[in-house]
Design a protein around this motif. Structure first.
Motif, PDB file in Angstrom:
ATOM      1  N   THR A 103       0.934  -7.215  -6.854  1.00 21.29           N
ATOM      2  CA  THR A 103       0.873  -6.373  -5.449  1.00 21.29           C
ATOM      3  C   THR A 103       1.667  -5.159  -6.177  1.00 21.29           C
ATOM      4  OG1 THR A 103       2.912  -7.444  -4.740  1.00 21.29           O
ATOM      5  CG2 THR A 103       0.635  -7.858  -3.942  1.00 21.29           C
ATOM      6  N   ARG A 104       1.332  -3.937  -5.428  1.00 18.99           N
ATOM      7  CA  ARG A 104       1.978  -2.511  -5.608  1.00 18.99           C
ATOM      8  C   ARG A 104       1.848  -1.995  -4.331  1.00 18.99           C
ATOM      9  NH1 ARG A 104      -0.496   0.505 -10.434  1.00 18.99           N
ATOM     10  NH2 ARG A 104       0.252  -1.261 -11.703  1.00 18.99           N
ATOM     11  N   GLY A 105       3.042  -1.643  -3.786  1.00 20.60           N
ATOM     12  CA  GLY A 105       3.150  -1.250  -2.509  1.00 20.60           C
ATOM     13  C   GLY A 105       2.298  -2.053  -1.513  1.00 20.60           C
ATOM     14  N   LYS A 106       1.392  -1.307  -0.886  1.00 18.50           N
ATOM     15  CA  LYS A 106       0.287  -2.088   0.041  1.00 18.50           C
ATOM     16  C   LYS A 106      -1.176  -2.573  -0.599  1.00 18.50           C
ATOM     17  CE  LYS A 106       2.691  -1.862   3.776  1.00 18.50           C
ATOM     18  NZ  LYS A 106       3.015  -3.109   4.642  1.00 18.50           N
ATOM     19  N   HIS A 107      -1.061  -2.530  -1.809  1.00 19.99           N
ATOM     20  CA  HIS A 107      -2.182  -2.977  -2.561  1.00 19.99           C
ATOM     21  C   HIS A 107      -1.905  -4.450  -3.321  1.00 19.99           C
ATOM     22  CE1 HIS A 107      -4.145   0.965  -2.268  1.00 19.99           C
ATOM     23  NE2 HIS A 107      -2.933   1.611  -2.502  1.00 19.99           N
TER      24      HIS A 107
END
Length: 291
Positions: A103-107
């Motif tokens: 995950t990266r931030g909201k992704h």
């Protein structure tokens, strides 16, 4: 008057089918037959091609990546983070054959063999509340990774509070010539429950090692996770001999021998289809046996 026979229409072919045909990876007739069969089976063309071995998984993944503009990843070169597995419900992982990568931030980056799996992406997005970015991987590698992930999730989802810690099934990893020992205090329910819980906790947390360490005025238990030792319990030092003896009994060691190192094995039976093997070593120290 003669008439020229009309050529029969081949029918509609999807973009991925046309790409495979243009790259001479699949004949037009086979592509049409596969597409028709996939519709009848209510599965995507990519999944059908993979399951029927009509196109090599590596070639199919590359074509899908090119066709749909999704990144391509070699799943065998990636170590799946257990924390990522907890982000997506295991039922969705099994149902759609998908795998959360990172995950990266909201992704959320999701490994898929078929980037057209709109229903899978939508369900994961709804469950996690994250924007889902599909990453194309080879179907055979994904299937193996999914099975490993489901096993990990199965171990991680054990409710240790409700587990029957008194009667955890311990099998034999290898044939043993050990005779039945008089276990005495090591079969006391508190000791049995405590040792069983330490083993199950280590499995749940993904530990590679457990250290039972006696000292002059304290006794500690540490587990190794990602190469780092973490203290998880400090039972009373008065229980050191009982704990060590219990582990030795489980691993078929000589209970009476305390002056030389010993080796043994334990098999913990978690379910009908899952068990865990432990390699056990004892080492005498100034304040008791280290396990």
């Amino acid at each position: 008057m003669s008439s020229t026979p009309q050529q029969k229409p081949k029918g509609y072919l999807s973009g991925i089918a046309r790409r495979l045909i243009s790259q001479e990876l699949l004949s037009e007739d086979n592509a049409l037959a596969a597409q028709t069969a996939s519709v009848k089976a209510r599965q995507s063309l990519i999944r059908h091609l993979a399951e029927q071995n009509l196109v090599k998984p590596s070639i199919l993944a590359r074509a899908a990546s090119q066709e749909f503009g999704s990144p391509l990843l070699d799943l065998s070169a990636v170590t799946i983070d257990p924390q990522q597995l907890e982000k997506v419900d295991g039922k969705l992982v099994e149902k759609h054959r998908i795998l959360p990568l990172s995950t990266r931030g909201k992704h959320l980056f999701l490994a898929v063999a078929d980037p057209t799996q709109a229903d899978a992406i939508d369900e994961v997005r709804f469950q996690t509340g994250l924007s889902v970015e599909p990453i194309v991987v080879e179907s055979d590698k994904l299937d193996r990774a999914v099975e490993e992930a489901l096993s990990a999730l199965g171990a991680g989802s054990m409710d240790l509070e409700d587990s029957d810690l008194d009667s955890l099934e311990v099998g034999e990893s290898e044939p043993s010539d050990a005779t039945d020992l008089s276990k005495g205090d090591v079969d006391d329910a508190p000791i049995v429950r405590f040792v069983n819980k330490m083993l199950l906790d280590a499995i749940k947390k993904g530990a590679s090692d457990i250290h039972f360490e006696p000292y002059e005025k304290r006794y500690r238990i540490r587990i190794r996770i990602d190469g780092i030792l973490k203290e998880v319990a400090t039972p009373p030092v008065s229980q050191a001999m009982r704990i060590a003896a219990r582990v030795k009994v489980m691993s078929k060691m000589d209970l009476a021998e305390k002056r030389v190192p010993q080796d043994g094995r334990i098999k913990i039976v978690l379910s009908k289809n899952r068990d865990i093997d432990f390699r056990v070593n004892s080492c005498p120290t100034l304040f008791g046996e280290k396990i």
